[in-house]
Design a protein around this motif. Sequence first.
Motif, PDB file in Angstrom:
ATOM      1  N   MET A   1       0.844  -1.199   0.000  1.00 24.10           N
ATOM      2  CA  MET A   1       0.000   0.000   0.000  1.00 24.10           C
ATOM      3  C   MET A   1       0.873   1.239   0.000  1.00 24.10           C
ATOM      4  O   MET A   1       1.886   1.295   0.688  1.00 24.10           O
ATOM      5  N   THR A   2       0.465   2.221  -0.765  1.00 25.98           N
ATOM      6  CA  THR A   2       1.185   3.492  -0.775  1.00 25.98           C
ATOM      7  C   THR A   2       0.303   4.596  -0.198  1.00 25.98           C
ATOM      8  O   THR A   2      -0.925   4.502  -0.206  1.00 25.98           O
ATOM      9  N   TYR A   3       0.943   5.646   0.302  1.00 24.04           N
ATOM     10  CA  TYR A   3       0.249   6.779   0.897  1.00 24.04           C
ATOM     11  C   TYR A   3       0.658   8.053   0.171  1.00 24.04           C
ATOM     12  O   TYR A   3       1.777   8.151  -0.358  1.00 24.04           O
ATOM     13  N   VAL A   4      -0.231   9.033   0.152  1.00 26.07           N
ATOM     14  CA  VAL A   4       0.072  10.283  -0.540  1.00 26.07           C
ATOM     15  C   VAL A   4       1.032  11.161   0.264  1.00 26.07           C
ATOM     16  O   VAL A   4       1.579  12.129  -0.260  1.00 26.07           O
ATOM     17  N   LEU A   5       1.215  10.823   1.547  1.00 25.35           N
ATOM     18  CA  LEU A   5       2.156  11.533   2.409  1.00 25.35           C
ATOM     19  C   LEU A   5       3.091  10.527   3.062  1.00 25.35           C
ATOM     20  O   LEU A   5       2.696   9.378   3.315  1.00 25.35           O
ATOM     21  N   PRO A   6       4.308  10.937   3.371  1.00 26.70           N
ATOM     22  CA  PRO A   6       5.198  10.040   4.123  1.00 26.70           C
ATOM     23  C   PRO A   6       4.594   9.760   5.501  1.00 26.70           C
ATOM     24  O   PRO A   6       4.063  10.664   6.153  1.00 26.70           O
ATOM     25  N   LEU A   7       4.642   8.508   5.936  1.00 26.31           N
ATOM     26  CA  LEU A   7       4.135   8.174   7.268  1.00 26.31           C
ATOM     27  C   LEU A   7       5.052   8.766   8.332  1.00 26.31           C
ATOM     28  O   LEU A   7       6.270   8.764   8.208  1.00 26.31           O
ATOM     29  N   TRP A   8       4.444   9.291   9.401  1.00 29.49           N
ATOM     30  CA  TRP A   8       5.199   9.906  10.485  1.00 29.49           C
ATOM     31  C   TRP A   8       5.510   8.868  11.550  1.00 29.49           C
ATOM     32  O   TRP A   8       4.834   7.851  11.693  1.00 29.49           O
ATOM     33  N   THR A   9       6.536   9.156  12.321  1.00 31.28           N
ATOM     34  CA  THR A   9       6.904   8.295  13.437  1.00 31.28           C
ATOM     35  C   THR A   9       5.933   8.537  14.581  1.00 31.28           C
ATOM     36  O   THR A   9       5.679   9.682  14.955  1.00 31.28           O
ATOM     37  N   PRO A  10       5.352   7.479  15.151  1.00 31.71           N
ATOM     38  CA  PRO A  10       4.400   7.694  16.245  1.00 31.71           C
ATOM     39  C   PRO A  10       5.085   8.294  17.465  1.00 31.71           C
ATOM     40  O   PRO A  10       6.244   7.973  17.752  1.00 31.71           O
ATOM     41  N   PRO A  11       4.412   9.192  18.185  1.00 33.07           N
ATOM     42  CA  PRO A  11       4.965   9.686  19.448  1.00 33.07           C
ATOM     43  C   PRO A  11       5.258   8.512  20.377  1.00 33.07           C
ATOM     44  O   PRO A  11       4.517   7.519  20.387  1.00 33.07           O
TER      45      PRO A  11
END
Length: 220
Positions: A1-11
């Motif tokens: 699966m691809t996302y339109v934004l880079p995934l962020w690191t969870p807090p």
Amino acid sequence: MTYVLPLWTPPALDIQGSDALFPIRRVHCVAKNYGDHIREMGGDPQKVKPKFFSKSAHAVVGGRDEVSIDYPLATQDLHYEVELVVALGEGAEIFGYGIGIDFTKRDIQAEAKKNAMPWDTSKNFTGAAAVSQLTPFDKIGEMTEGAISLSVNGEVRQAGNLNQMIYNVREIMDHLNGYDVLLPGDIIFTGTPAGVGAVEKGDVMSCQIEGLSDFTVKLV
């Protein structure tokens, strides 16, 4: 699966004695849970049932013994509230505990209450939830009593005991599970004793809960 934004690191929060991190899924908060605090806010402890609100996981800053937080936007009256924080692990069982400061934009909250409007913007913003490193449950066990305090620039402002909670940790968890199933990665702010008040840029808050490492937060 691809996302339109880079995934962020969870807090995430540091864990005492471990190189691993505790990822934060959701932040649950008990609105009022100490009788003396309820009275100072103009309420009656005998009439209080557990009430909850939430913060974004991205409101959390910390994971260490000392952190600095930017004074937030859109307020002239930022208040501190020291609290025991509970972190839930596998099976939504207690993984560990930390010390937290629930910050509130009190002027924004007061205006929202006066107009019968939601006051989430007063509670949910970057840095609204300062949390220390976590002490694992297996090192300390159930936390039902112990001194809790907060000092501002060396002056004690809040002082109480965990046994003064109207609803203890397990009761809070039971109530929350009645609204929505608790999940691994959730953290819970369990309420604050009396003595809440305003802080300004440059102030240093020192927090203690018996059995946990001290936690210091500086506003910059």
